[in-house]
Design a protein around this motif. Structure first.
Motif, short mmCIF file in Angstrom:
data_model
loop_
_atom_site.label_atom_id
_atom_site.label_comp_id
_atom_site.label_asym_id
_atom_site.label_seq_id
_atom_site.Cartn_x
_atom_site.Cartn_y
_atom_site.Cartn_z
N LEU A 47 98.98 58.09 27.29
CA LEU A 47 97.95 59.06 26.90
C LEU A 47 96.61 58.37 26.71
N ILE A 48 96.65 57.20 26.05
CA ILE A 48 95.40 56.46 25.84
C ILE A 48 94.80 56.04 27.18
N MET A 49 95.66 55.46 28.04
CA MET A 49 95.19 55.05 29.37
C MET A 49 94.58 56.22 30.12
N GLY A 50 95.30 57.36 30.08
CA GLY A 50 94.81 58.55 30.76
C GLY A 50 93.47 58.98 30.21
N ILE A 53 90.80 56.66 31.54
CA ILE A 53 90.48 56.95 32.94
C ILE A 53 89.66 58.25 33.04
N TYR A 54 90.10 59.25 32.25
CA TYR A 54 89.41 60.55 32.25
C TYR A 54 87.98 60.39 31.77
N GLY A 55 87.82 59.61 30.69
CA GLY A 55 86.49 59.41 30.13
C GLY A 55 85.56 58.66 31.09
N LEU A 56 86.11 57.66 31.77
CA LEU A 56 85.27 56.85 32.66
C LEU A 56 84.91 57.58 33.94
N ASN A 57 85.93 58.24 34.54
CA ASN A 57 85.69 58.86 35.85
C ASN A 57 85.21 60.30 35.75
N ASP A 58 85.41 60.90 34.56
CA ASP A 58 85.05 62.29 34.35
C ASP A 58 85.83 63.22 35.28
N ARG A 59 86.99 62.80 35.70
CA ARG A 59 87.89 63.74 36.41
C ARG A 59 89.34 63.38 36.04
N SER A 60 90.25 64.31 36.34
CA SER A 60 91.64 64.10 35.94
C SER A 60 92.18 62.80 36.51
#
Lengths: 577, 577
Positions: A47-50, A53-60
């Motif tokens: 969940l943290i990794m996700g 990734i979500y925060g950095l890329n701004d997509r799922s």
């Protein structure tokens, strides 16, 4: 910098590395894994990794690919489970396990499907567009208990062997039922009209998928055993065959739309005893170790990916549907276990207690299989709702049920696994009773499990062993084999503890063991080390020692050496006593 | 039937299976591998397979993908080579090896390139369109000796250790030079004009590529050693780190256009001694076994694919060019070895004999690396000619040189590997001499290899071990460690030979060993087996034996058990003597 070129293997290696480091991290804090199951912690890491990734890329973040899951991550876990499956409790309870796996799963699928359809009829919930067929399809994927999740939790709570094998066996064998029902409903969804012929064909498929899987698995298993007859000169590739044939059995079964899980389990259980007898001890250590390692890594990756895939925008939230899904999953499983156990207990002397029933019902964890199946659904407008409901059910079962099951087992005082294994005497008695019961069943004309076991054993020693074992001409009594195995283990342990060499030189050894540990600490002091070395040299320099050749692709150092030499040294030492 | 779905893993598994079965097949006929090297047989199998595919499909069989070769097949072989590299002879001859690898390879590249350009000027051969740069590019890929081919042949002929390490070390380290020259000439081919700056930048790159590889490898190696400090509670994933970190070092080096081969060798040699000390014995067996297995399979696949890729329509035949390529490869290598050895011998007491020089020159086999590089060439109208020439050179060196080198070694009576390894006494003397020479070098102010070795050893025990080893607080003398290792091996061998248990009970054992083997055969008779069993039971039933838990993902059966129990039994047995 040429990242494109190495991207695929580099990212795979990094993910595995992350998974392994996460595992090490948990074990550094001893308290954590004893309270929270590892699976929960791994999902949390995911969940943290996700989130990152979500925060950095701004997509799922990328969801776990169903193909990767079914083709690469699941087989190692199932192979490990099948290879190390305790066969005696499994076959003793095979009837009950099959009843839970087949009838129980069908019961759950239709129970959940129909009652969710009922919920969809309530106008206030705005779910009227979800048809009965879609609900049944959803039921077929959410009903199946997941072997990966069950293993991850049950191996930490140490319940008694029968209870363990009932839940675990069910989770493995219900794959056949899930595959059939899922594919059946999915094809029904795409058909314009459903004929009754199709329904009957679906029922027939159960047997084809399950028994076909067993057949495919057994044939690959026996081929593997047969192949290892001829590997005497190239020990190094022996472990390979175990992995190759079991993987081929899985892929072949999947290719013919049979149950891959059932196939790989049949393959592993079929080949185990012959392969073990044919391959060298070192090869076998490697096989066991690598299987454990591989399944452990797969398992870790699955839970991390499960966490990563949860984050994102592919969910449609509908409170009533999701809440009722969780409730129905719990209720129908509990009811199913109660009803089925009632019938099972009527036909068995050794009944399943109500505590055990509770744990069986409560241990019905869902996991990555459901998750992969829901992503494989054909596109339709409510798919995101199903994904959300599946995610919630998985997280609920893994977190809530997974974390509370251990306190509950303690609270209910469920019978635990017996810590000490049977003594040699007990083992002889068990074997004796098996023969006796087979005789009684034969006389009374009742073809029960002992009768069939005896027949199978006869067939095995009469035909199979002759074909599949390399050194069949020198059969050994199984007690002698067991003794040799134990003896070998002790020798290794003793040598590792430094007993074999140093032992006889200390006269105090046999009387007082506390003194010995003190001496060991002192050994690191200088004068003692010198004494030791002098002693060692005096004892061993009487003849030139050989070591292996410098480098060779096909042999390990010291493998090809004759053991005559080593024996001589030990005999000399025995003499000096 | 859904073949599409499982195609990729299914075909990979089948290829590996074919390779393993081919290996088994050769070893069933013991005479075959003693005459023909395995590599030749495998290429032959590949040729047959290629012929079948060509015949059935009526188009060229798929050639070995260069990416697959460099990313997946080569690393396991190099890792295995680096991990099992005998470090003493390697570092003792590092200067000579580097001279052959760097200067020798450059010599070969320019020699072959320029003389082939000379051939191209002969009007009758119709080769005027092949430019000097293209010839040099071709020279850079055909000059490099191939580690896979060298290993496959040299491990079967057992020449002396120094000769082996000279050829093998050269084949590994010339990768840095090959990478630089190949990429340099390829970029020159695409440039409109070449400035002298570019040439100087190319020379600088040698050091960057080689030393960069070493740095990347060592940093990953030490990280691996450091990581294994913390794996005490999860032994099962220990072997994984060895593979993950070495593979990452290779990929990282490739990513930065450094030498991946040099990196993975530095990584393996750097981590070996620390990892070995940190991980459990079983993990180490698994690491060694799996490395051997993996490299063995990779090696088999490479030679089979080499055979398969040879068949097809991507060749342009030109007699003079191809013949002269083979001749120049042989001539320039022979000249290079002669000249370089002349210089080497002037500075060494322990010279390289002319017989050794012949074997070094003759052992310069080409293999799959050349083959993959030639397919990676940019498209131009003579690429097919280069492919044909490369294929012929590889087949010539592997078949003609590979098959004749063993008879030549016999004929010339080249010094063989000493069969018996140094005794404990010799080892102590070697160590003593090392210290002595380091002292002499220090006094005389000459910073030779012994001086640096001593400094490195000091740095290792003072700093590195403290960081990288788990149990640094209990340092053991290396002789005690060696002794423990030998002891453990003996214990296992003895237990396997059934000596430990049965031994003391037979009084004749210590006097006559021929009797013992007879007794063993009789053991299988019924009355003796019964006697044995009674004896075993009487000895062991004094207390309940424990065995491991039924199933657990993270531990192997019997691993977690306390060894106290086992010791007790053996102590009891010692008493009974």
């Amino acid at each position: 910098l040429d990242y494109q070129h190495v991207q695929v293997p580099f990212e795979i290696t990094l993910w595995i590395m992350l998974a392994s480091l996460a595992k090490i991290g948990f074990h550094l804090y001893n308290k954590l894994p004893s309270v929270v199951p590892e699976s929960c912690l791994l999902i949390f890491v995911g969940l943290i990794m996700g989130g990152i990734i979500y925060g950095l890329n701004d997509r799922s973040p990328p969801v776990m690919d169903s193909d990767i899951f079914f083709l690469y991550l699941l087989p190692p876990i199932v192979l490990d489970a099948g290879y190390f499956m305790p066969s005696r409790p499994f076959f003793e309870n095979i009837g009950t396990i099959l009843l839970y796996a087949v009838v129980g799963t069908i019961w759950n699928v239709f129970g959940i499907g129909f009652s969710l359809y009922g919920i969809c009829q309530v106008r206030a919930f705005r779910l009227q567009d979800v048809s009965l067929l879609h609900n049944l399809l959803f039921g077929s994927l959410i009903a199946a208990v997941d072997p990966v999740a069950v293993l991850a939790v049950f191996e930490e709570i140490h319940v008694n062997e029968k209870l363990h094998i009932l839940v675990f066996g069910e989770s493995l064998l219900n794959d056949a039922v899930t595959v059939v029902l899922y594919k059946l409903f999915r094809s029904f969804c795409e058909m314009p009209t459903i004929k009754s012929v199709d329904v009957f064909a679906g029922v027939g498929k159960f047997f084809v998928v399950g028994l076909g899987g067993v057949l495919v698995g057994l044939s690959f298993g026996f081929t593997a055993a047969f192949t290892t007859r001829f590997t005497k000169d190239i020990r190094v590739i022996e472990p390979l065959f175990v992995f190759l044939y079991s993987y081929l059995s899985y892929l072949t079964a999947e290719m013919f739309h049979l149950s891959g899980i059932v196939a790989i389990i049949a393959c592993a259980m079929g080949m185990k005893r012959y392969v073990e007898a044919n391959i060298s001890l070192k090869s076998h250590t490697t096989v066991k170790y690598f299987m454990k390692m591989w399944s452990s890594v797969s398992d870790t990756l699955i839970f991390i990916f499960l966490g990563v895939s949860t984050i994102g925008e592919n969910h449609e939230w509908n409170w009533p549907y999701i809440c009722f899904t969780v409730i129905f999953c719990l209720v129908w499983r509990a009811l199913g276990v109660l009803v089925l156990t009632f019938f099972v207990n009527r036909f068995h002397v050794n009944t399943i207690t109500s505590k055990d029933q509770f744990i069986i019902a409560y241990g019905g964890l869902r996991g990555a299989i459901c998750f992969s199946l829901v992503f494989l659904l054909p596109e339709f407008h409510r798919k995101k709702l199903f994904i959300a409901a599946t995610t919630v059910v998985i997280l609920f079962t893994v977190f809530v049920q997974g974390m509370t099951i251990r306190p509950l087992v303690d609270l209910l005082a469920v019978k635990r696994k017996r810590e000490s294994a049977p003594t040699v005497g007990e083992q002889i008695h068990i074997r004796f009773l098996d023969h006796l019961l087979a005789g009684i069943e034969d006389i009374s004309g009742h073809w029960g499990q002992y009768y069939w076991k005896d027949k199978l054993e006869y067939f095995n020693s009469k035909y199979l062993q002759k074909i599949l074992l390399r050194e069949y001409d020198q059969p050994k009594s199984s007690i002698v084999l067991l003794y040799e195995k134990l003896e070998r283990k002790h020798a290794i342990e003793l040598a590792e503890a430094g007993q074999l060499g140093h032992g006889p030189a200390h006269p105090s050894l046999l009387n007082d063991r506390t003194v010995r540990t003190d001496q060991k600490l002192e050994d690191t002091q200088n004068p003692d080390v010198l004494d030791n070395m002098q002693e060692i040299l005096a004892r061993n320099l009487y003849r030139i020692r050989r070591t292996g050749p410098a480098y060779n692709r096909h042999t390990l150092p010291g493998e090809s050496e004759p053991s005559e030499h080593a024996k001589e040294i030990l005999i000399l030492r025995h003499k000096s006593l």
